[in-house]
Design a protein around this motif. Sequence first.
Motif, PDB file in Angstrom:
ATOM      1  N   GLY A  47       0.899  -1.187   0.003  1.00  0.00           N
ATOM      2  CA  GLY A  47       0.042  -0.135  -0.005  1.00  0.00           C
ATOM      3  C   GLY A  47       0.777   1.302   0.013  1.00  0.00           C
ATOM      4  N   PRO A  48       1.823   1.240   0.772  1.00  0.00           N
ATOM      5  CA  PRO A  48       2.610   2.576   0.830  1.00  0.00           C
ATOM      6  C   PRO A  48       3.411   2.926  -0.478  1.00  0.00           C
ATOM      7  CG  PRO A  48       2.837   1.550   3.069  1.00  0.00           C
ATOM      8  CD  PRO A  48       2.312   0.475   2.052  1.00  0.00           C
ATOM      9  N   ALA A  49       3.751   1.528  -1.254  1.00  0.00           N
ATOM     10  CA  ALA A  49       4.570   1.817  -2.503  1.00  0.00           C
ATOM     11  C   ALA A  49       3.651   2.167  -3.294  1.00  0.00           C
ATOM     12  CB  ALA A  49       5.150   0.275  -2.712  1.00  0.00           C
ATOM     13  N   ILE A  50       2.294   1.655  -3.514  1.00  0.00           N
ATOM     14  CA  ILE A  50       1.443   2.357  -4.579  1.00  0.00           C
ATOM     15  C   ILE A  50       1.519   3.601  -4.233  1.00  0.00           C
ATOM     16  CG2 ILE A  50      -1.020   2.173  -4.994  1.00  0.00           C
ATOM     17  CD1 ILE A  50      -1.113  -0.950  -4.024  1.00  0.00           C
ATOM     18  N   ALA A  51       1.086   4.164  -2.821  1.00  0.00           N
ATOM     19  CA  ALA A  51       0.727   5.715  -2.574  1.00  0.00           C
ATOM     20  C   ALA A  51       2.290   6.252  -3.089  1.00  0.00           C
ATOM     21  CB  ALA A  51       0.763   5.705  -1.127  1.00  0.00           C
ATOM     22  N   ALA A  52       3.350   5.911  -3.150  1.00  0.00           N
ATOM     23  CA  ALA A  52       4.522   6.635  -3.401  1.00  0.00           C
ATOM     24  C   ALA A  52       4.791   6.587  -5.000  1.00  0.00           C
ATOM     25  CB  ALA A  52       5.832   6.017  -2.681  1.00  0.00           C
ATOM     26  N   LEU A  66      -6.256   2.524   0.438  1.00  0.00           N
ATOM     27  CA  LEU A  66      -5.207   1.772   0.358  1.00  0.00           C
ATOM     28  C   LEU A  66      -5.459   0.468   1.386  1.00  0.00           C
ATOM     29  CD1 LEU A  66      -2.322   4.133  -0.153  1.00  0.00           C
ATOM     30  CD2 LEU A  66      -3.038   2.340  -1.794  1.00  0.00           C
ATOM     31  N   SER A  67      -4.797  -0.558   0.934  1.00  0.00           N
ATOM     32  CA  SER A  67      -4.974  -1.818   2.169  1.00  0.00           C
ATOM     33  C   SER A  67      -3.376  -2.269   2.108  1.00  0.00           C
ATOM     34  CB  SER A  67      -5.686  -2.903   1.630  1.00  0.00           C
ATOM     35  OG  SER A  67      -5.492  -3.301   0.521  1.00  0.00           O
TER      36      SER A  67
END
Length: 178
Positions: free
Chosen positions: A5-10, A27-28
């Motif tokens: 999820g954090p990598a998708i956001a970045a 995000l999950s």
Amino acid sequence: MILTGPAIAAARAAGEITIDPYDPDRLSPNAYDWRLGDNLRICGGDLDAAAPTDSTEIAIPRTGFVLQPGVLYLGITHEKTGSETYAQFLNGNRAIGARGIWVHVSAPLGHQGHAIHWTLEIRTSQPVRVYPRMTFGKLVFLQALGATVSYQQHGLKYTASQGIETSRLYEEIPGGRP
């Protein structure tokens, strides 16, 4: 390799992933929760792989629409998603499956270079009411191994998809009917 999820956001913040509209609360740990769009196509009659699919498009009322077993529905994702860098994998989620809804079982792979609103194949085991923009599944992003080849460069038949697309398999069948 699957993005967290954090990598998708970045990756989205860096312009490597398109999710529109985007809500960080969706995000999950390893996915983005996508929603059902506002319209459905109801496919009728006998389906013939050598002919276009007869269908009727409807807007899903705010009060919901009851899907019936034995009927093929084509839906659309509310979010437009894509990436030149990452491939995508779209599935329904457990909550939808537990309601007896099968969504997008046959074509879950989204190629690099194709940002779209996904056309969804939807079937049910029993009557079930669905609502526009309800959470309907999970989208994961996958890092590709090897040289990047964009879907757009190939000029494949769904490259210019707009809205809910019925099957165009008949274009590949000798003697198929347009």
